[in-house]
Design a protein around this motif. Structure first.
Motif, mmCIF file in Angstrom:
data_model
loop_
_atom_site.group_PDB
_atom_site.id
_atom_site.type_symbol
_atom_site.label_atom_id
_atom_site.label_comp_id
_atom_site.label_asym_id
_atom_site.label_seq_id
_atom_site.Cartn_x
_atom_site.Cartn_y
_atom_site.Cartn_z
ATOM 1 N N HIS A 101 0.867 -1.170 0.000
ATOM 2 C CA HIS A 101 0.000 0.000 0.000
ATOM 3 C C HIS A 101 0.903 1.218 0.000
ATOM 4 O O HIS A 101 1.644 1.451 0.936
ATOM 5 C CB HIS A 101 -0.898 -0.025 1.232
ATOM 6 N N GLU A 117 3.944 -0.647 8.538
ATOM 7 C CA GLU A 117 2.528 -0.994 8.424
ATOM 8 C C GLU A 117 2.325 -2.029 7.321
ATOM 9 O O GLU A 117 1.517 -2.947 7.449
ATOM 10 C CB GLU A 117 1.694 0.255 8.132
ATOM 11 N N ARG A 176 3.090 -5.452 8.505
ATOM 12 C CA ARG A 176 1.968 -6.007 9.259
ATOM 13 C C ARG A 176 0.896 -6.562 8.321
ATOM 14 O O ARG A 176 0.425 -7.684 8.479
ATOM 15 C CB ARG A 176 1.342 -4.921 10.138
ATOM 16 N N ILE A 177 0.542 -5.735 7.321
ATOM 17 C CA ILE A 177 -0.505 -6.162 6.401
ATOM 18 C C ILE A 177 -0.083 -7.419 5.655
ATOM 19 O O ILE A 177 -0.820 -8.396 5.539
ATOM 20 C CB ILE A 177 -0.825 -5.029 5.410
ATOM 21 N N LYS A 178 1.175 -7.365 5.185
ATOM 22 C CA LYS A 178 1.711 -8.494 4.441
ATOM 23 C C LYS A 178 1.657 -9.768 5.281
ATOM 24 O O LYS A 178 1.220 -10.812 4.816
ATOM 25 C CB LYS A 178 3.159 -8.160 4.117
ATOM 26 N N SER A 236 -0.190 -10.335 7.755
ATOM 27 C CA SER A 236 -1.584 -10.722 7.977
ATOM 28 C C SER A 236 -2.115 -11.473 6.768
ATOM 29 O O SER A 236 -2.920 -12.377 6.882
ATOM 30 C CB SER A 236 -2.430 -9.481 8.256
ATOM 31 N N MET A 237 -1.606 -11.100 5.592
ATOM 32 C CA MET A 237 -2.062 -11.789 4.381
ATOM 33 C C MET A 237 -1.543 -13.214 4.308
ATOM 34 O O MET A 237 -2.048 -14.028 3.543
ATOM 35 C CB MET A 237 -1.618 -11.023 3.131
ATOM 36 N N TYR A 238 -0.475 -13.509 5.066
ATOM 37 C CA TYR A 238 -0.039 -14.900 5.138
ATOM 38 C C TYR A 238 -0.854 -15.658 6.173
ATOM 39 O O TYR A 238 -0.621 -16.824 6.427
ATOM 40 C CB TYR A 238 1.444 -14.976 5.513
ATOM 41 N N TYR A 251 -7.640 -15.653 9.372
ATOM 42 C CA TYR A 251 -7.258 -14.405 8.719
ATOM 43 C C TYR A 251 -7.886 -13.188 9.400
ATOM 44 O O TYR A 251 -8.025 -12.151 8.794
ATOM 45 C CB TYR A 251 -7.639 -14.466 7.235
ATOM 46 N N PHE A 281 -6.680 -11.294 11.623
ATOM 47 C CA PHE A 281 -5.748 -10.174 11.741
ATOM 48 C C PHE A 281 -5.682 -9.391 10.431
ATOM 49 O O PHE A 281 -5.643 -8.168 10.416
ATOM 50 C CB PHE A 281 -4.362 -10.696 12.138
ATOM 51 N N MET A 282 -5.723 -10.103 9.341
ATOM 52 C CA MET A 282 -5.712 -9.435 8.042
ATOM 53 C C MET A 282 -6.960 -8.562 7.905
ATOM 54 O O MET A 282 -6.882 -7.424 7.449
ATOM 55 C CB MET A 282 -5.687 -10.473 6.925
ATOM 56 N N GLU A 291 -6.452 -5.513 9.874
ATOM 57 C CA GLU A 291 -5.482 -4.621 9.236
ATOM 58 C C GLU A 291 -6.101 -3.900 8.048
ATOM 59 O O GLU A 291 -5.868 -2.717 7.824
ATOM 60 C CB GLU A 291 -4.262 -5.424 8.765
ATOM 61 N N MET A 331 -0.809 -13.012 -4.068
ATOM 62 C CA MET A 331 -0.780 -13.824 -2.860
ATOM 63 C C MET A 331 -2.081 -14.578 -2.692
ATOM 64 O O MET A 331 -3.119 -14.153 -3.178
ATOM 65 C CB MET A 331 -0.574 -12.941 -1.637
#
Lengths: 660, 264
Positions: free
Chosen positions: A100, A107, A110-112, A114-116, B15, B17-18, B21, B102
């Motif tokens: 982003h 940040e 963190r997002i990345k 979270s995407m895992y 997910y 947390f995602m 976020e 992803m």
């Protein structure tokens, strides 16, 4: 899924729908219609990747590598077939990575993360590690939009590497980023490998693939074209790039000089395309203009031998000079010839004579003439004709021709590739103690060049080359034992070969040192020192040192003269194939120099030298027969031996030939 | 079927947390680098309320008592729905880079846009309720307790739409533009700006009756404007609509999801 497998791909096919507007029939401005085409990107892909394996994918752009990786990462789904991946997957596909832009690096991490699928707590635990790994401590709180593309890649890779997962999928990440980053990447791959992670990566860099991957698949046109060890697959992949006319032509169009030169050669030789000297010259000229010495040489050859006008010859000379100045040895030879005031006449005369001798059956002339033809020295290059002469000389016993012939069959130079013939001739040369033949044979079987890959054979030849003293072959043998290539994996045996390799490398240094000490007009002490070094090296198996030590004892250099010792060391070197030692020891026996005179023993030594293709040995053996030393007098046999030796240019033999 | 649903739910839970976020990114990120920042989220519905108040009271004259309360009580839920539709359409194509590179459950993207709309709605509605309290309009505290339930139903209803439309937009981009126009018209056939009565003709009444949103908005009206519990019948209709919308939406989404990354 089978136990121990991390990834299984079964018969996966993927098609893309491409829609585009196409002008209708008639005028291009006419009504356009929407046309939908199905393009097959992957077809019937089958793969199994075991846990902990590092698996590489190579292939040209658009071959389907990236699509396959996307399917493995569940970003895309196959049209048919099945994909199973066990464990958690992290993937780094292409650049950009979906950061982003307005948020900070932190940040985005963190997002990345979270995407895992990680929780906040897990992510907080990994944050510091990721930041320090990325090396972006200072910029981590800046918005990502001000990052360079290399920094993007660092960040993306840092996250993927540091999150805890079982399988990591990486697409061409290592080509961005600076050298430091690349080293870091390689290190972390190694680290991951140690942790037992499965790594799947696609790259265009042969070095990366070769150094990291246990196995490699070559994807071509959506299919698995080849699968196996990195070295062999990469070799065939690269080979296909230089053998395929379309590929070479495409690369040449983009302005790659090496490809332009290769394309010129294809037009010149009519390989993969109809022969066309005009096109050949055009492409050679393009590459030559960009300063490629090989192309300059090729262009000059075409001009020199092509039309033969004064103008072209003068032009050719300029190109020869440029190429020669850039260090091309063949161009230097040509230049020296064309520099001759009457180049044509003299050269032609010499070549004529050489050819005459060759036709008359002189082995050495045949080998030399073949070499000239092959490299285009003094005569128009003609590899097919060269092959004919190599064959003749090889059949008559010229070891160097046997080697060259085998090599050409292997690489398809001047002939069709033929693995069987390559093996026959290289083995013959190897049987005659031609060291490079052994190494090339081993390489041939290791990489599957011209023939099927055959690891046991490769191992056998590497061991052979190693025992006759080739240091690199010790290493290769050790590696093969380590990785269980062509044999059961045997760490102990591997260790032994590694030790020997280290020893060999060290011995070579010793040898060089001793050599230097001898050469610089040594004092007695230095002589003694050199002799000590040789003695040490010889005691640990260095053949070259054993020979030198024998000479030292024979001549009393730095050691008191000692015939018994000389005999012992020279005998050792001779028994391990050292031809110099055979001859020197033979001469000692013959003359009773330091040892008891023993003509039979001398004859034995010379026979050994002669049998391994040494013409001095052959000539000396001839003398023995002529004089009746160690044998019954046998002029016929002597004559035959002198003849054979003289064909290799031995003057002594030539002289004696007249006497017999 | 049950197994698939279970897997889907478990993955969504992993997910979470995602999801959080993404919501934070949506709320903080969108108006970053602007002067008033988060307040922009509220500016849109408030300005709409002000414009309609102005237009309706000055042009048509006052016909409804405490018109502003009537307007606000319907306008903000409407905005929750329409923004869910509009930003929902863009939730997949707007995150094309992420989707292409992803793996993650794609519907998280939709839920997060809905959630941020919901948060905006909650904040603005709390302001509205406070104003209503202060104005002395008077209402029933019991009715207010029903509010979260109605909000939840509207959210689920909107989510269903957003799921279906977000997926459809990936295949046919025109959907996003169509949705803009449709929502613009839709507000006029929903009893937000005017009251629902039989004086406007049978045609409009019929349209209002088949408009699913009418039932939700009427619930909001009865809670905040009338100060009584919504009709049980209305609640029932809303529950059925919400469940149907979500089930259809998620089914369509899951069906189309597999082709996302190659069409982005």
């Amino acid at each position: 899924m089978k136990e121990g497998n991390a990834v299984e791909v079964r018969n996966v096919t993927k098609r893309f729908n491409t829609e585009c507007l196409v002008a209708g029939p008639g005028s291009p401005n006419g009504r356009r219609r929407r046309v939908s085409r199905k393009r097959t990107v992957l077809e019937g892909i089958d793969l199994e990747i075991s846990k902990g394996e590092t698996f590489g994918l190579v292939g040209r752009n658009g071959s389907g590598k990236s699509t396959l990786l996307k399917i493995l990462s569940s970003v895309m789904y196959p049209d048919s077939g099945e994909v199973e991946v066990s464990g958690k997957v992290a993937s780094v596909l292409e650049l950009g990575m979906g950061f982003h832009r307005d948020l900070s690096g932190r940040e985005n991490i963190r997002i990345k993360g979270s995407m895992y699928g990680f929780s906040e707590k897990e992510m907080d635990g990994m944050m510091d590690e990721i930041i320090s790994y990325s090396g972006l401590e200072e910029q981590i709180d800046d918005p990502v939009r001000i990052y360079s593309s290399g920094m993007h890649a660092r960040l993306a890779f840092a996250v993927a590497v540091n999150v805890k997962c079982d399988v990591i999928i990486v697409d061409e990440i290592l080509s961005v980023g600076d050298a430091g980053f690349r080293v870091k990447c390689s290190n972390s791959f190694r680290e991951m490998k140690k942790r037992g992670m499965t790594i799947i990566l696609a790259s265009h860099s042969k070095d990366i693939i070769n150094s990291m991957c246990d196995r490699v698949a070559w994807i071509d046109g959506g299919r698995v074209r080849d699968i196996g060890s990195g070295e062999s697959v990469c070799y065939r992949y690269e080979k296909s790039l230089t053998d395929c006319f379309d590929t070479v032509a495409e690369m040449a169009e983009t302005g790659d000089p090496a490809a332009q030169n290769r394309l010129g050669e294809m037009y010149r030789d009519g390989s993969g395309v109809a022969e066309d000297p005009g096109e050949a010259v055009r492409w050679f000229r393009k590459a030559a203009d960009r300063g490629l010495p090989e192309a300059q040489l090729n262009l000059a050859d075409m001009m020199y031998y092509g039309t033969g006008t004064e103008e072209d010859r003068a032009g050719a000379e300029t190109w020869y000079r440029l190429s020669a100045d850039a260090g091309n040895p063949d161009a230097q030879i040509r230049l020296a010839e064309t520099g001759n005031p009457e180049p044509g006449k003299d050269r032609e005369k010499i070549m004529e004579r050489l050819r005459g001798l060759a036709e008359g059956g002189c082995l050495r002339a045949q080998a030399s003439y073949a070499d000239c033809l092959f490299r285009g020295i003094g005569v128009k290059q003609d590899r097919r004709e060269a092959m004919r002469w190599f064959s003749r000389a090889a059949e008559a016993g010229s070891v160097s021709s046997q080697f060259q012939l085998g090599l050409n069959y292997r690489d398809g130079l001047g002939t069709e590739k033929n693995g069987e013939l390559a093996e026959i001739w290289l083995s013959k040369a190897a049987g005659n103690h031609h060291m490079r033949a052994k190494i090339e044979l081993a390489n041939m079987f290791l990489k599957g060049m011209a023939a099927e890959r055959d690891l046991p054979k490769a191992l056998r030849w590497f061991k052979d080359a190693a025992t006759s003293g080739d240091a690199k072959s010790f290493y290769q043998t050790a590696v093969m034992y380590r990785d269980g290539m062509g044999t059961e994996s045997d760490p102990e045996e591997s260790r032994r070969w590694f030790d020997m390799f280290a020893d060999q490398a060290y011995l070579r240094v010793q040898n060089n040192l001793a050599d230097i000490l001898f050469r610089m007009d040594p004092s007695d002490r230095e002589r003694q020192e050199a002799a000590d070094i040789h003695a040490g090296a010889a005691g640990r198996g260095s053949i070259a040192s054993a020979y030198q030590l024998g000479i030292i004892y024979r001549d009393g250099l730095g050691r008191p003269r000692d015939g018994r010792e000389a005999e012992r060391w020279l005998g050792l070197a001779a028994s391990r194939g050292h031809q110099g030692a055979m001859i020197d020891l033979g001469n000692m026996y013959l003359k009773g120099n330091g040892v008891d005179k023993d003509e039979v023993k001398a004859a034995g030594m010379f026979t050994m030298a002669s049998d391994t293709g040494n013409h001095i040995g052959t000539a000396l053996l001839g003398t023995m027969y002529m004089e009746g030393l160690g044998f019954e007098k046998d002029p016929v046999k002597a004559r035959e031996l002198f003849l054979r030796s003289s064909e290799f240019g031995n003057r002594e033999a030539l002289k004696n030939l007249k006497r017999v | 079927m049950i197994e698939r649903t279970e897997r889907w739910l478990r993955e969504l839970f992993n997910y979470r947390f995602m999801f959080r976020e993404l919501v934070a990114r949506e709320l903080k990120g969108r108006y970053r680098n602007t002067l008033i920042g988060y307040l922009w989220h509220l500016v849109n519905p408030i300005s709409m309320v002000l414009i309609f108040m102005l237009v309706f009271s000055s042009v048509f004259g006052r016909t409804i008592d405490d018109y502003w309360i009537y307007l606000c009580s319907g306008m903000f839920p409407w905005h929750l729905f329409s923004s869910a539709l509009n930003s929902g359409c863009h939730s997949i194509i707007g995150n094309a880079e992420m989707v292409k590179k992803m793996y993650f459950p794609r519907d998280v993207l939709v839920y997060s846009t809905i959630a941020s709309s919901l948060i905006n709605f909650t904040i603005s509605y709390i302001i509205v309720i406070t104003l209503v309290l202060l104005s002395g309009h008077g209402f029933d505290i019991l009715a207010l307790i029903a509010l979260p339930f109605v909000v939840a139903l509207l959210t689920v209803f909107s989510t269903g739409w957003a799921l279906a439309l977000s997926a459809a937009t990936v295949y046919v981009r025109d959907v996003a533009y169509g949705v803009g126009i449709v929502t613009m018209l839709w507000i006029w056939v929903t009893p937000i700006l005017y009251m629902m009565d039989s004086s406007r003709g049978a045609m409009l009444e019929w349209v209002l009756r088949i408009n699913p949103l009418t039932y939700f908005i009427e619930c909001f009206h009865s809670i905040l404007y009338d100060g009584v519990l919504p009709h049980a019948g209305d609640i029932l209709v809303c529950s059925i609509l919400a469940a149907a919308s979500f089930i259809i939406g998620i089914t369509v989404f899951k069906r189309l999801e597999r082709g996302f990354s190659e069409r982005l």
